[in-house]
Design a protein around this motif. Sequence first.
Motif, mmCIF file in Angstrom:
data_model
loop_
_atom_site.group_PDB
_atom_site.id
_atom_site.type_symbol
_atom_site.label_atom_id
_atom_site.label_comp_id
_atom_site.label_asym_id
_atom_site.label_seq_id
_atom_site.Cartn_x
_atom_site.Cartn_y
_atom_site.Cartn_z
ATOM 1 N N MET A 1 -3.368 36.879 3.568
ATOM 2 C CA MET A 1 -4.439 37.513 2.797
ATOM 3 C C MET A 1 -4.508 39.008 3.088
ATOM 4 N N MET A 2 -4.320 39.377 4.350
ATOM 5 C CA MET A 2 -4.343 40.791 4.708
ATOM 6 C C MET A 2 -3.179 41.528 4.032
ATOM 7 N N ALA A 3 -2.019 40.854 3.965
ATOM 8 C CA ALA A 3 -0.850 41.468 3.339
ATOM 9 C C ALA A 3 -1.058 41.679 1.847
ATOM 10 N N GLN A 4 -1.929 40.879 1.237
ATOM 11 C CA GLN A 4 -2.215 41.015 -0.189
ATOM 12 C C GLN A 4 -3.516 41.771 -0.441
ATOM 13 N N ASP A 5 -3.910 42.574 0.551
ATOM 14 C CA ASP A 5 -5.029 43.521 0.420
ATOM 15 C C ASP A 5 -6.390 42.861 0.228
ATOM 16 N N TYR A 6 -6.556 41.647 0.734
ATOM 17 C CA TYR A 6 -7.879 41.042 0.701
ATOM 18 C C TYR A 6 -8.785 41.706 1.736
ATOM 19 N N ASN A 7 -10.077 41.692 1.464
ATOM 20 C CA ASN A 7 -11.057 42.204 2.406
ATOM 21 C C ASN A 7 -10.943 41.416 3.717
ATOM 22 N N PRO A 8 -10.781 42.092 4.845
ATOM 23 C CA PRO A 8 -10.641 41.377 6.126
ATOM 24 C C PRO A 8 -11.800 40.422 6.396
ATOM 25 N N ARG A 9 -13.012 40.809 6.015
ATOM 26 C CA ARG A 9 -14.161 39.930 6.253
ATOM 27 C C ARG A 9 -14.046 38.640 5.438
ATOM 28 N N PHE A 10 -13.574 38.766 4.201
ATOM 29 C CA PHE A 10 -13.384 37.565 3.395
ATOM 30 C C PHE A 10 -12.263 36.713 3.983
ATOM 31 N N ALA A 11 -11.198 37.350 4.427
ATOM 32 C CA ALA A 11 -10.035 36.619 4.949
ATOM 33 C C ALA A 11 -10.428 35.730 6.133
ATOM 34 N N VAL A 12 -11.162 36.304 7.094
ATOM 35 C CA VAL A 12 -11.555 35.511 8.262
ATOM 36 C C VAL A 12 -12.739 34.599 7.936
ATOM 37 N N GLY A 13 -13.605 35.036 6.993
ATOM 38 C CA GLY A 13 -14.772 34.235 6.636
ATOM 39 C C GLY A 13 -14.407 32.935 5.965
ATOM 40 N N VAL A 14 -13.424 32.966 5.078
ATOM 41 C CA VAL A 14 -13.043 31.744 4.371
ATOM 42 C C VAL A 14 -12.372 30.763 5.324
ATOM 43 N N VAL A 15 -11.641 31.263 6.314
ATOM 44 C CA VAL A 15 -11.037 30.372 7.311
ATOM 45 C C VAL A 15 -12.128 29.755 8.177
ATOM 46 N N ALA A 16 -13.100 30.583 8.600
ATOM 47 C CA ALA A 16 -14.199 30.068 9.420
ATOM 48 C C ALA A 16 -15.008 29.028 8.651
ATOM 49 N N GLY A 17 -15.347 29.349 7.405
ATOM 50 C CA GLY A 17 -16.157 28.433 6.609
ATOM 51 C C GLY A 17 -15.461 27.113 6.347
ATOM 52 N N SER A 18 -14.203 27.181 5.936
ATOM 53 C CA SER A 18 -13.495 25.945 5.597
ATOM 54 C C SER A 18 -13.078 25.149 6.831
ATOM 55 N N SER A 19 -13.045 25.779 7.999
ATOM 56 C CA SER A 19 -12.650 25.048 9.204
ATOM 57 C C SER A 19 -13.656 23.955 9.558
ATOM 58 N N VAL A 20 -14.925 24.123 9.158
ATOM 59 C CA VAL A 20 -15.933 23.113 9.504
ATOM 60 C C VAL A 20 -15.690 21.801 8.767
ATOM 61 N N LEU B 1 -18.474 19.608 -0.155
ATOM 62 C CA LEU B 1 -18.528 20.908 0.512
ATOM 63 C C LEU B 1 -17.295 21.734 0.168
ATOM 64 N N ALA B 2 -16.119 21.098 0.120
ATOM 65 C CA ALA B 2 -14.899 21.817 -0.242
ATOM 66 C C ALA B 2 -15.002 22.369 -1.662
ATOM 67 N N ILE B 3 -15.503 21.550 -2.600
ATOM 68 C CA ILE B 3 -15.677 22.009 -3.986
ATOM 69 C C ILE B 3 -16.691 23.145 -4.052
ATOM 70 N N ALA B 4 -17.765 23.022 -3.275
ATOM 71 C CA ALA B 4 -18.783 24.076 -3.253
ATOM 72 C C ALA B 4 -18.202 25.383 -2.734
ATOM 73 N N VAL C 1 -23.743 28.325 1.790
ATOM 74 C CA VAL C 1 -23.278 27.242 0.912
ATOM 75 C C VAL C 1 -23.471 25.890 1.605
ATOM 76 N N MET C 2 -23.164 25.831 2.896
ATOM 77 C CA MET C 2 -23.359 24.592 3.652
ATOM 78 C C MET C 2 -24.812 24.159 3.628
ATOM 79 N N LEU C 3 -25.716 25.126 3.740
ATOM 80 C CA LEU C 3 -27.148 24.815 3.743
ATOM 81 C C LEU C 3 -27.578 24.219 2.403
ATOM 82 N N ILE C 4 -27.052 24.765 1.309
ATOM 83 C CA ILE C 4 -27.371 24.223 -0.024
ATOM 84 C C ILE C 4 -26.866 22.785 -0.146
#
Length: 434
Positions: free
Chosen positions: A133-152, A188-191, A415-418
């Motif tokens: 994601m970093m190599a494709q110029d994604y926002n670093p916060r989004f890159a690590v955030g999506v991994v953190a969120g989906s890891s649960v 949760l994955a779909i959300a 999203v998890m809270l919803i």
Amino acid sequence: MTPIEIGLISVIAIIFLIYSGVYIPVALGVVSLISIWLMRDNFTLALNLMKVAVGDTAMEYSFATIPLFTFMGLIVSKAGLGRDIYEVMTMRFRKVKGGIGMATVGANAVFAAVTGSSIASASVFTKVSVPQMMAQDYNPRFAVGVVAGSSVLGMIIPPSAMLIIYSFVAEQSVGDMFLAGVIPGIMLAIAYVGAIWFMGRFTPGFLGGRAVAETEWMSAREVASKTLPTLFLIGVVLGGIYTGWLTAVEAGAAGALVALVIALIRKSMSAKAFWDALLETGHITAAILFLITAASIYSRMLGLAGLPNQLQDLLAGNSASFWSIMLLYVLLMLFLGTLLDTASIILIVVPLFLPLVETLDMSLIWFGIITVVGAEIGLLTPPLGISCFVIKSTINDDRISLKDVFMGALPFAFVMLIVLFILIEFPILSLALI
């Protein structure tokens, strides 16, 4: 002091000790032992209760699910199946805005179904997803955030260590808990995927990124070779439980065998990696056994103190409604989630609320899903968001701070809270497959 006062002080003491860094089973066991001694003024009785708790836990047949599913997850992780699933998902979502984030969620969901560990998911996808994601110029916060969120997802989609721990605390079927986690995990994955689409549509600055080249494509044969082993393994485990052909223990044994065969056929695991998986399985199993044993002692202490009944009488006296009770429960888990890990929250809070849940004629299976989802939000919230710390330590990139990880994970915690409130309102979503 009265038993009630001793019980309250013991709960506060346990939270304080755990937050101070004391090993969770030690805090639970020692405080509970001393509390029983003080309440009954009989040290022999306290020791006998501990002996009974240890014996009951160690002799529990369903406890065999822990080493079997742990071993299966470690073999799958070391065999590189997570990376294969991620590559296929990335290829499928390549043209969608934020598609690589959606691919990470999808791959994490599949990986969770064969590992059951948020920490393993966070570690694996930090290495394979964030750099891409970093190599494709994604926002670093989004890159690590999506991994953190989906890891649960690893703690909700079965086989999950937290679902197993809850099943022991609440004395529920491990197989039923696994089946109950399927629909909420998929929801949760779909959300998450929907949230990423929303971000890409309305807040593209948070995502960043650029299109993937058209040449990044796989043949049908490559897709099959990378996905069929994992799908077959999921089918053996969850399909065996769902059809009733296998108990949870038998499914764990079959899954471990299938995972080992897959690793051998692919020649993706060395003898040293196999030995390391065996050793790590032993370490994790021993740690969880110690944890569950201490939780059993703690539950007995609470029963002697009368705290669960006192809580029940308090809420009944105030004519608390269903939503008032659930809101209190969720707020308590969210607060503890900023201080403690998921296992600690389950072990401390669940024994307090179980008698109340049974009195209100709520399903303990449904309550377990609510508990795990609520407690898992704590993996994404400071100061003790374990998944966030794992990602930060794994990424080893000075451009990404721990604050970036937490801020990136914040939308996914929301999203998890919803999803949590949807599961509370519609219990059938957790019970449909049972």
